[in-house]
Design a protein around this motif. Structure first.
Motif, short mmCIF file in Angstrom:
data_model
loop_
_atom_site.label_atom_id
_atom_site.label_comp_id
_atom_site.label_asym_id
_atom_site.label_seq_id
_atom_site.Cartn_x
_atom_site.Cartn_y
_atom_site.Cartn_z
N THR A 16 0.84 -1.19 0.00
CA THR A 16 0.00 0.00 0.00
C THR A 16 0.88 1.24 0.00
O THR A 16 2.05 1.18 0.34
CB THR A 16 -0.91 0.06 1.24
OG1 THR A 16 -0.08 0.08 2.40
CG2 THR A 16 -1.86 -1.09 1.31
N GLY A 17 0.29 2.35 -0.37
CA GLY A 17 1.04 3.60 -0.35
C GLY A 17 0.84 4.38 -1.64
O GLY A 17 -0.14 4.19 -2.37
N LYS A 18 1.81 5.27 -1.94
CA LYS A 18 1.72 6.11 -3.12
C LYS A 18 1.71 5.25 -4.38
O LYS A 18 2.34 4.21 -4.44
CB LYS A 18 2.91 7.07 -3.17
CG LYS A 18 2.91 8.07 -2.02
CD LYS A 18 4.04 9.05 -2.14
CE LYS A 18 5.29 8.45 -1.54
NZ LYS A 18 6.41 9.37 -1.47
N LYS A 19 0.99 5.73 -5.40
CA LYS A 19 0.81 4.90 -6.60
C LYS A 19 2.10 4.68 -7.37
O LYS A 19 2.21 3.72 -8.12
CB LYS A 19 -0.25 5.51 -7.51
CG LYS A 19 0.12 6.86 -8.09
CD LYS A 19 -0.98 7.39 -8.96
CE LYS A 19 -0.63 8.77 -9.49
NZ LYS A 19 -1.69 9.31 -10.30
N ASP A 20 3.11 5.54 -7.18
CA ASP A 20 4.36 5.35 -7.91
C ASP A 20 5.25 4.27 -7.28
O ASP A 20 6.17 3.79 -7.94
CB ASP A 20 5.13 6.66 -8.03
CG ASP A 20 5.48 7.27 -6.68
OD1 ASP A 20 4.78 6.99 -5.72
OD2 ASP A 20 6.46 8.03 -6.61
N ILE A 21 4.99 3.86 -6.02
CA ILE A 21 5.80 2.80 -5.42
C ILE A 21 5.00 1.55 -5.10
O ILE A 21 5.58 0.50 -4.87
CB ILE A 21 6.52 3.28 -4.14
CG1 ILE A 21 5.53 3.64 -3.04
CG2 ILE A 21 7.45 4.41 -4.43
CD1 ILE A 21 6.18 3.84 -1.69
N LYS A 22 3.68 1.62 -5.14
CA LYS A 22 2.85 0.46 -4.80
C LYS A 22 3.07 -0.66 -5.81
O LYS A 22 3.07 -0.44 -7.01
CB LYS A 22 1.38 0.87 -4.78
CG LYS A 22 0.43 -0.24 -4.40
CD LYS A 22 -0.99 0.26 -4.36
CE LYS A 22 -1.93 -0.86 -4.05
NZ LYS A 22 -3.31 -0.38 -4.02
N ASN A 47 10.60 4.79 -2.53
CA ASN A 47 10.17 5.88 -1.66
C ASN A 47 11.25 6.96 -1.58
O ASN A 47 11.66 7.39 -0.51
CB ASN A 47 9.81 5.36 -0.26
CG ASN A 47 8.87 6.30 0.46
OD1 ASN A 47 8.16 7.07 -0.16
ND2 ASN A 47 8.88 6.25 1.77
N VAL A 49 12.76 10.59 -1.69
CA VAL A 49 12.34 11.95 -1.37
C VAL A 49 13.49 12.91 -1.63
O VAL A 49 14.66 12.52 -1.62
CB VAL A 49 11.86 12.08 0.10
CG1 VAL A 49 10.63 11.25 0.35
CG2 VAL A 49 12.95 11.71 1.06
N ILE A 71 9.40 3.41 5.32
CA ILE A 71 8.03 2.96 5.07
C ILE A 71 7.58 2.17 6.29
O ILE A 71 8.36 1.40 6.85
CB ILE A 71 7.98 2.05 3.83
CG1 ILE A 71 8.56 2.77 2.61
CG2 ILE A 71 6.57 1.58 3.54
CD1 ILE A 71 8.80 1.86 1.43
N ASN A 75 3.04 -1.83 5.67
CA ASN A 75 2.78 -1.56 4.25
C ASN A 75 3.65 -2.38 3.32
O ASN A 75 3.64 -2.14 2.11
CB ASN A 75 2.98 -0.08 3.95
CG ASN A 75 2.00 0.79 4.71
OD1 ASN A 75 0.93 0.32 5.08
ND2 ASN A 75 2.35 2.02 4.95
#
Length: 108
Positions: A16-22, A47, A49, A71, A75
């Protein structure tokens, strides 16, 4: 504090999480356990940043750097031999305690 089923060096998938890393997979670099805080992990190459860095003696230019952020451990999941997420169980093998895939019974 409870025992964690994920260790450094394990291959994991982001559930789960942001669509670019899921759905992406990577290797665990570090597991962060602090008293009174939830456990977190850092996964290599995921992830990412951007961090603003002030100029210093070691980095006179300063600027914007990229690094991996942590993370939450809930998740992510371990990746099995087939490339899918697996649930982890434990089994006594001789006098050692080993992690197993609950569905297939294979040692992880």
């Amino acid at each position: 504090m409870s025992k964690l089923k994920i260790k450094r060096g394990d291959n994991v998938i982001i559930t789960t999480g942001k669509k670019d890393i899921k759905g992406k997979t990577g290797e665990v670099i570090e597991v962060i356990k602090k008293e009174g805080k939830d456990p977190r992990v850092i996964v290599a190459g995921l992830n990412i940043v951007k961090k603003h860095v002030k100029p210093s003696a070691s980095n006179p230019q300063g600027g914007i750097t990229e690094k991996e952020a942590s993370i939450h451990i809930s998740n992510i999941a371990l990746v099995g031999k087939d490339g899918k997420a697996v649930k982890v169980g434990y089994k006594i093998d001789g006098d050692k305690k080993v992690r197993i895939d609950k569905k297939t019974g294979e040692t992880l």
